[in-house]
Design an enzyme around this catalytic site. Structure first.
Site, PDB file in Angstrom:
ATOM      1  N   SER A 236       0.837  -1.194   0.000  1.00 17.87           N
ATOM      2  CA  SER A 236       0.000   0.000   0.000  1.00 17.87           C
ATOM      3  C   SER A 236       0.873   1.245   0.000  1.00 17.87           C
ATOM      4  O   SER A 236       1.910   1.282   0.666  1.00 17.87           O
ATOM      5  CB  SER A 236      -0.923   0.030   1.223  1.00 17.87           C
ATOM      6  OG  SER A 236      -1.790  -1.080   1.229  1.00 17.87           O
ATOM      7  N   HIS A 250      -2.952   7.229  -4.306  1.00 14.97           N
ATOM      8  CA  HIS A 250      -3.049   6.002  -3.526  1.00 14.97           C
ATOM      9  C   HIS A 250      -2.959   4.815  -4.466  1.00 14.97           C
ATOM     10  O   HIS A 250      -3.476   4.849  -5.588  1.00 14.97           O
ATOM     11  CB  HIS A 250      -4.377   5.955  -2.765  1.00 14.97           C
ATOM     12  CG  HIS A 250      -4.831   4.557  -2.436  1.00 14.97           C
ATOM     13  ND1 HIS A 250      -5.752   3.868  -3.211  1.00 14.97           N
ATOM     14  CD2 HIS A 250      -4.481   3.714  -1.437  1.00 14.97           C
ATOM     15  CE1 HIS A 250      -5.948   2.674  -2.700  1.00 14.97           C
ATOM     16  NE2 HIS A 250      -5.196   2.552  -1.621  1.00 14.97           N
ATOM     17  N   ASN A 252      -2.777   0.203  -4.103  1.00 11.21           N
ATOM     18  CA  ASN A 252      -2.681  -1.007  -3.295  1.00 11.21           C
ATOM     19  C   ASN A 252      -2.824  -2.211  -4.208  1.00 11.21           C
ATOM     20  O   ASN A 252      -3.750  -2.278  -5.014  1.00 11.21           O
ATOM     21  CB  ASN A 252      -3.777  -1.028  -2.216  1.00 11.21           C
ATOM     22  CG  ASN A 252      -3.872  -2.367  -1.511  1.00 11.21           C
ATOM     23  OD1 ASN A 252      -4.590  -3.264  -1.940  1.00 11.21           O
ATOM     24  ND2 ASN A 252      -3.150  -2.494  -0.417  1.00 11.21           N
ATOM     25  N   ARG A 254      -2.604  -6.591  -3.925  1.00 12.07           N
ATOM     26  CA  ARG A 254      -2.633  -7.617  -2.888  1.00 12.07           C
ATOM     27  C   ARG A 254      -2.945  -8.990  -3.486  1.00 12.07           C
ATOM     28  O   ARG A 254      -3.439  -9.106  -4.612  1.00 12.07           O
ATOM     29  CB  ARG A 254      -3.677  -7.268  -1.826  1.00 12.07           C
ATOM     30  CG  ARG A 254      -5.070  -7.065  -2.403  1.00 12.07           C
ATOM     31  CD  ARG A 254      -6.009  -6.396  -1.404  1.00 12.07           C
ATOM     32  NE  ARG A 254      -7.329  -6.145  -1.995  1.00 12.07           N
ATOM     33  CZ  ARG A 254      -7.626  -5.048  -2.671  1.00 12.07           C
ATOM     34  NH1 ARG A 254      -6.721  -4.093  -2.833  1.00 12.07           N
ATOM     35  NH2 ARG A 254      -8.844  -4.887  -3.174  1.00 12.07           N
ATOM     36  N   GLU A 410      -1.244   1.215  13.623  1.00 14.60           N
ATOM     37  CA  GLU A 410      -0.465   2.324  13.080  1.00 14.60           C
ATOM     38  C   GLU A 410      -0.246   2.176  11.575  1.00 14.60           C
ATOM     39  O   GLU A 410      -0.282   3.160  10.827  1.00 14.60           O
ATOM     40  CB  GLU A 410       0.886   2.406  13.799  1.00 14.60           C
ATOM     41  CG  GLU A 410       0.808   2.877  15.242  1.00 14.60           C
ATOM     42  CD  GLU A 410       0.341   4.322  15.351  1.00 14.60           C
ATOM     43  OE1 GLU A 410       0.602   5.096  14.416  1.00 14.60           O
ATOM     44  OE2 GLU A 410      -0.301   4.656  16.348  1.00 14.60           O
ATOM     45  N   SER A 411      -0.018   0.955  11.117  1.00 14.68           N
ATOM     46  CA  SER A 411       0.197   0.726   9.688  1.00 14.68           C
ATOM     47  C   SER A 411      -1.099   0.856   8.908  1.00 14.68           C
ATOM     48  O   SER A 411      -1.119   1.356   7.779  1.00 14.68           O
ATOM     49  CB  SER A 411       0.805  -0.660   9.463  1.00 14.68           C
ATOM     50  OG  SER A 411       2.067  -0.754  10.082  1.00 14.68           O
TER      51      SER A 411
END
Length: 448
Positions: A236, A250, A252, A254, A410-411
């Protein structure tokens, strides 16, 4: 020198027999006759008796004075067994120790410890350490290796854009059940107010309700099992520039896989996409971004770009605002064997991922040093507020991450901007640049 008559009274004691050869102990303790104590002579005070020094018998050896017949040893002898009246106790203790040790060794070999078999994550780690990742390795290992290599390339490239030479902070973390990840975050840079590039590798177990939900799109999943092992890998990236004229971006990509107890894949799929979120619209920037993505899609299927572009416009939509989050890009999910073969989809995902830097770098290099006003900065903060609303309310990736046991919060929330703003009943001025962007967000446009 012959012993005295008094000393001969103790000749039957084997300890004293040894003592005669030394003489000195006899002279010290027995040179004077001992007067027996009589109960009738109460006035006579007995002389104090001093015990002879006790010798500790050697284990496994016999004293020279020890008779061959144990029964002949007096009960008051230091070598006598007080309970059995037999030979010294160490022989009995040694025999007992041999029996106990033999029993312990026999039980270890006859009933070995039942250790838990290594997990799939442990086996994958061993394969990577001993053999490395090859074209014949399982897809989960090949996808993990590719995503980590992409992360390094993107981070090193973005660091060259910052004139202050500010570096990404890198945090590597692990999961208790296997896997882990690396979070690379830059804050308060000259070019980026906040930039994050994360990899995440997850091993876990899907419960029955999750399996039933996934079977809607993946019929290969066994409906009769109570749980399934799964693997998920993702890369990401979210970049929030300082300059309001430079767009937020942005992406991502996966891979998801379910496995049996032996680690063999029984269902798999790919997902991902990328989209652009400008605060101020530059048509040439939107055209370049979409054209680069379309070229990557066309290498594999000319129907991919229009199909996935429409999917992106629907996915990154904020229903309570009645507008899109940005000006779109591509988005896809659940691409499995019903779409194409695994190797073909892996190649497609790799081309889309490597197209990210060519699609975005020219835009940030062109806009990062443009002058801007305080009013334009305020508008950027409002647009970031809409970005936060979508990510926390509607984004499935954020929801999946926060609901995964042991997730690293946090990630997951790395995608949020460092600053944002919400103003009550704010409307863009008619005919302004802000209003032009708002119209495009309500009515998605075809840029290529």
């Amino acid at each position: 020198m012959a012993p005295t008559k008094t000393c001969m009274r103790w000749a039957g004691n084997p300890f004293l027999q040894d003592a005669f050869s030394c003489r000195k102990p006899l002279r010290r303790y027995y040179s004077r006759p001992i007067r027996p104590y009589s109960s009738t002579n109460q006035s006579a005070k007995p002389r104090p008796y001093i015990d002879p020094p006790k010798r500790k018998p050697l284990v496994g050896t016999k004293s020279k004075a020890t008779p061959a017949n144990p029964s002949s040893i007096p009960s008051n002898s230091p070598n006598a067994n007080p309970k059995s009246g037999g030979v010294a106790a160490p022989y009995w203790r040694i025999s007992l120790g041999v029996v106990l040790c033999g029993s312990l060794i026999y039980s270890m070999f006859s009933s070995p410890l039942q250790l838990e078999p290594p997990s799939i994550a442990d086996r994958d780690t061993l394969v990577k350490r001993e053999s490395g990742v090859t074209p014949s390795s399982p897809m989960r290992l090949r996808m993990e290796e590719f995503l980590k290599a992409q992360q390094k390339e993107i981070v090193s490239t973005l660091e060259t854009l910052d004139p202050s030479k500010k570096k990404f902070r890198t945090d590597t973390w692990t999961r208790p059940n296997g896997g882990g990840g690396t979070s690379c975050v830059l804050q308060d840079g000259t070019v980026f107010e906040k930039a994050g590039v994360n990899t995440s590798i997850v091993y876990g177990t899907l419960p029955r309700p999750a399996i039933e939900k996934m079977r809607v799109n993946h019929k290969a999943l066994d409906p009769d099992v109570k749980s399934l092992e799964f693997f998920a890998a993702g890369l990401s990236c979210v970049l929030h520039p300082q300059n309001p004229n430079a767009p937020t971006v942005h992406f991502n990509y996966r891979y998801f896989e379910t496995m049996d107890a032996e680690g063999n894949c029984n269902a798999w799929w790919f997902g991902g996409g990328t989209d652009l979120t400008p605060s101020y619209l530059f048509d040439e920037d939107a055209i370049h971004f979409h054209r680069t993505i379309k070229e990557a899609c066309d290498k594999h299927d000319r129907g991919y770009y229009p199909r996935f572009k429409q999917w992106c416009d629907k996915y990154f939509y904020i229903p309570h605002r009645g507008e899109s989050r940005g000006i779109g890009g591509i988005f896809f999910d659940d691409l499995d064997e019903e779409e194409k073969e695994q190797e073909q989809l892996f190649s497609f995902v790799k081309d889309c991922s490597t197209a990210f830097l060519p699609s975005y770098l020219p835009l940030i290099e062109k806009r990062k040093d443009m002058p801007f006003t305080e009013r334009e900065k305020e508008w950027q903060q409002l647009r970031r507020g809409r970005y936060v609303e979508f990510n926390l309310v509607h984004d499935r990736g954020t929801s999946f991450g926060l609901n995964t046991p042991g997730a690293r919060v946090e990630s997951i929330l790395m995608s949020l901007p460092l600053t944002a703003r919400w103003m009550y009943m704010h409307d863009a001025d008619k005919g302004s640049r802000e209003e032009r962007l708002a119209k495009v967000l309500r009515e998605p446009r075809d840029w290529v």
